[in-house]
Enzyme design. Structure first.
Site, PDB file in Angstrom:
ATOM      1  N   ASN A 166      -0.048  56.049  11.277  1.00  0.00           N
ATOM      2  CA  ASN A 166      -0.520  56.907  10.184  1.00  0.00           C
ATOM      3  C   ASN A 166      -0.857  55.996   9.007  1.00  0.00           C
ATOM      4  OD1 ASN A 166      -0.848  58.727   8.119  1.00  0.00           O
ATOM      5  ND2 ASN A 166       1.277  59.458   8.125  1.00  0.00           N
ATOM      6  N   LYS A 203      -2.176  56.724   6.235  1.00  0.00           N
ATOM      7  CA  LYS A 203      -2.028  57.373   4.917  1.00  0.00           C
ATOM      8  C   LYS A 203      -3.241  57.033   4.036  1.00  0.00           C
ATOM      9  CE  LYS A 203       2.887  57.482   5.634  1.00  0.00           C
ATOM     10  NZ  LYS A 203       4.232  57.483   5.063  1.00  0.00           N
ATOM     11  N   HIS A 211       2.643  66.858   7.576  1.00  0.00           N
ATOM     12  CA  HIS A 211       3.386  65.653   7.183  1.00  0.00           C
ATOM     13  C   HIS A 211       4.189  65.941   5.905  1.00  0.00           C
ATOM     14  CE1 HIS A 211       4.264  61.630   5.728  1.00  0.00           C
ATOM     15  NE2 HIS A 211       4.119  61.231   6.973  1.00  0.00           N
ATOM     16  N   GLU A 253       4.641  64.326   3.287  1.00  0.00           N
ATOM     17  CA  GLU A 253       3.952  64.025   2.022  1.00  0.00           C
ATOM     18  C   GLU A 253       3.020  65.166   1.633  1.00  0.00           C
ATOM     19  OE1 GLU A 253       2.571  60.152   3.207  1.00  0.00           O
ATOM     20  OE2 GLU A 253       4.624  59.407   3.088  1.00  0.00           O
ATOM     21  N   GLU A 307      10.516  63.381  11.419  1.00  0.00           N
ATOM     22  CA  GLU A 307      10.505  62.347  10.388  1.00  0.00           C
ATOM     23  C   GLU A 307      11.465  62.718   9.264  1.00  0.00           C
ATOM     24  OE1 GLU A 307       6.559  59.997  10.518  1.00  0.00           O
ATOM     25  OE2 GLU A 307       6.271  61.731   9.235  1.00  0.00           O
ATOM     26  N   GLY A 323       9.098  55.282   4.561  1.00  0.00           N
ATOM     27  CA  GLY A 323       8.680  54.287   3.580  1.00  0.00           C
ATOM     28  C   GLY A 323       9.843  53.658   2.814  1.00  0.00           C
ATOM     29  N   SER A 374      10.160  54.447   8.818  1.00  0.00           N
ATOM     30  CA  SER A 374      10.496  53.016   8.823  1.00  0.00           C
ATOM     31  C   SER A 374      10.614  52.412  10.226  1.00  0.00           C
ATOM     32  CB  SER A 374      11.765  52.754   8.009  1.00  0.00           C
ATOM     33  OG  SER A 374      11.566  53.129   6.655  1.00  0.00           O
ATOM     34  N   GLY A 421       4.122  54.482   9.805  1.00  0.00           N
ATOM     35  CA  GLY A 421       3.345  54.388   8.572  1.00  0.00           C
ATOM     36  C   GLY A 421       3.074  52.937   8.223  1.00  0.00           C
TER      37      GLY A 421
HETATM   38  P1  PGA Z   1       6.798  54.765   7.414  1.00  0.00           P
HETATM   39  O1  PGA Z   1       6.016  56.163   7.434  1.00  0.00           O
HETATM   40  O2  PGA Z   1       6.714  54.195   8.798  1.00  0.00           O
HETATM   41  O3  PGA Z   1       6.071  53.933   6.409  1.00  0.00           O
HETATM   42  O4  PGA Z   1       8.214  55.061   7.024  1.00  0.00           O
HETATM   43  C1  PGA Z   1       6.108  57.041   8.517  1.00  0.00           C
HETATM   44  C2  PGA Z   1       5.305  58.301   8.279  1.00  0.00           C
HETATM   45  O5  PGA Z   1       5.350  58.835   7.155  1.00  0.00           O
HETATM   46  O6  PGA Z   1       4.601  58.795   9.174  1.00  0.00           O
END
Ligand code: PGA
Length: 252
Positions: free
Chosen positions: A9, A11, A95, A97, A167, A173, A213, A234
């Site tokens: 992803n 983003k 998602h 976010e 998630e 993140g 992560s 991500g």
């Molecule tokens: P991250 O994000 O791997 O940077 O933690 C994962 C995601 O939000 O899909």
């Protein structure tokens, strides 16, 4: 029995030239991988360029969101038919976010899933609890409500096309991955809940990705868990070497 599915992803990152460069490197690094579904999810503005680069490769493309109507006066929105037209096979829906910053709710997630399936796009549906919810012991309650409100009412054939991404928001993140045991516990719980809203046999076939992560060092242990079928990545998907290492994880 469940084919692993690993998605990057991106983003809100990458211009066209950066995206094309990343995909060129990635294609070469994962060309020999045969037993895993590999997906990249670029921003809308680079989908077309990425799609051209991916032609004939073993990498599929996802969008990061979609609207449920097919056309009309919805300024700024993108429809399932437009995603299909530009070469998407998958679409990430719900998602955290989008839930956190843009008011995405389970009801709109359900509508987006329905509209995407009607266009033969495969939804990757995200669920997961916030830190306060986990600390208050509410993880199961939160995830159960998300699973039911987003996924109840789909036919057996539709459920077979859906992937779920668990998630935990506190792990996204932050560099704070859920332990394989913490993740497995919720994945098993999600599968159990699916068994209540669809045929048990279908629930056994639905793929559940872990996200939060994920990196080349923790992917193998996560993938060893019986109910973890892949990853939604991500930060570590923005570099070809780290994402390809994740795709080529080895079961210990
Ligand atoms: P991250 O994000 O791997 O940077 O933690 C994962 C995601 O939000 O899909």
């Amino acid at each position: 029995m469940r084919r692993p599915i690993i998605a990057g992803n991106w983003k809100m990152n990458m211009t066209v030239s950066e995206a094309v460069a990343l995909v060129r490197q990635l294609k070469a690094l994962v060309a020999s991988v045969r037993d895993i579904d590999i997906i990249v999810a670029p921003t809308f503005t680079v989908l077309q360029a990425v799609s051209r680069e991916l032609e004939g490769s073993n990498i599929e493309m996802a969008a990061q969101d979609v609207f449920w109507e097919s056309s009309g006066p919805y300024t700024g929105e993108i429809s399932p038919i437009m995603l299909k037209d530009v070469g998407c096979r998958y679409v990430i829906i719900g998602h955290s976010e989008r839930r956190q910053y843009f008011g995405e709710a389970n009801e709109s997630v359900q509508k987006k899933i329905r509209a995407s399936l009607a266009m033969k796009l495969y939804p990757i549906v995200c669920v997961g609890e916030a830190l306060e919810e986990r600390e208050a012991g509410k993880t199961s309650d939160v995830v159960k409500i998300q699973v039911i409100q987003c996924l109840e009412g789909f036919s057996r054939q539709e459920m077979e096309k859906i992937t779920i991404a668990y998630e935990p928001i506190w792990a996204i993140g932050t560099g704070k991955t859920a332990t394989p045991q913490q993740a497995e516990e919720v994945h098993a719980f999600i599968r159990e809940q699916l068994g209540h809203i669809t045929h048990r046999q279908v629930s056994q076939g639905v793929r559940i990705q872990y996200g939060g992560s994920v990196n080349p060092d923790n992917i193998s242990d996560l993938m060893l868990q019986p109910n973890i079928d892949g990853a939604l990545v991500g930060g570590a998907s923005l570099k070809a070497d780290s994402f390809s290492s994740i795709v080529k994880f080895k079961k210990a």
